[in-house]
Design a protein around this motif. Structure first.
Motif, short mmCIF file in Angstrom:
data_model
loop_
_atom_site.label_atom_id
_atom_site.label_comp_id
_atom_site.label_asym_id
_atom_site.label_seq_id
_atom_site.Cartn_x
_atom_site.Cartn_y
_atom_site.Cartn_z
N PHE A 1 0.66 -1.00 0.00
CA PHE A 1 0.06 0.03 0.15
C PHE A 1 1.04 0.98 0.30
N ALA B 1 1.15 6.19 -0.10
CA ALA B 1 0.07 7.18 -0.04
C ALA B 1 0.29 8.21 -0.71
N ILE C 1 -3.67 12.36 3.55
CA ILE C 1 -3.32 11.41 2.45
C ILE C 1 -5.53 11.34 1.56
N ILE D 1 -5.04 6.61 -2.17
CA ILE D 1 -4.35 4.95 -1.69
C ILE D 1 -4.71 4.33 -3.12
N LYS E 1 -5.39 2.67 -7.28
CA LYS E 1 -5.94 3.74 -7.00
C LYS E 1 -7.28 4.50 -6.72
#
Length: 142
Positions: A50, A52, A67, A70, A131
């Motif tokens: 993962f 960010a 954020i 992701i 995404k």
């Protein structure tokens, strides 16, 4: 990577930028008892990662992490370390084997081949990035 650097030599991995900054990794392992399918045959064990993207805001000694996106992707390593059976494939019979006498190829077999022929190398493969737009504000103390 040159063959003489394969057995214990230092190498530099070429990687996409998102791999350099991933924030979380989760190992995925297939069960040895699972029926052989396309995913098991091609990937089997891998890491789900993962990453960010967002902003850092500095204010009065605190840092706010915002954020905005992701991304999720799979990193699969072909490093041939340890003792793992690789199975075997037969083009003539159009069959693949996981274990037993028919599955005679292992990490050691490949390392021996590499040492004898000076050909072959370790590598990593990355899936497409999936995404997602998000909006997570987090606060941290400096």
């Amino acid at each position: 990577m040159k063959p003489e650097k394969l057995n214990g030599g230092e190498t530099t991995e070429k990687m996409p930028l998102f791999e350099k900054y991933y924030m979380q990794s989760m190992p995925y392992e297939e069960s040895k008892f699972k029926k052989l399918d396309d995913f098991f045959g091609a990937v089997a064990n891998c890491n789900i990662r993962f990453a960010a993207k967002g902003f850092l805001h500095y204010n009065n000694g605190k840092i706010k992490v915002e954020i905005k996106k992701i991304a999720v992707y799979v990193k699969d390593g072909f490093d041939y370390v340890g003792e793992q059976p690789l199975g075997s494939w037969s083009y003539k019979s159009m069959r693949a084997y996981k274990f037993g006498a028919d599955a005679g190829i292992s990490n050691r077999s490949y390392r021996d081949y590499r040492y004898d022929t000076k050909m072959g190398q370790d590598c990593y493969k990355y899936s497409n990035l999936y995404k997602y737009d998000v909006n997570y504000p987090l606060f941290y103390l400096k």
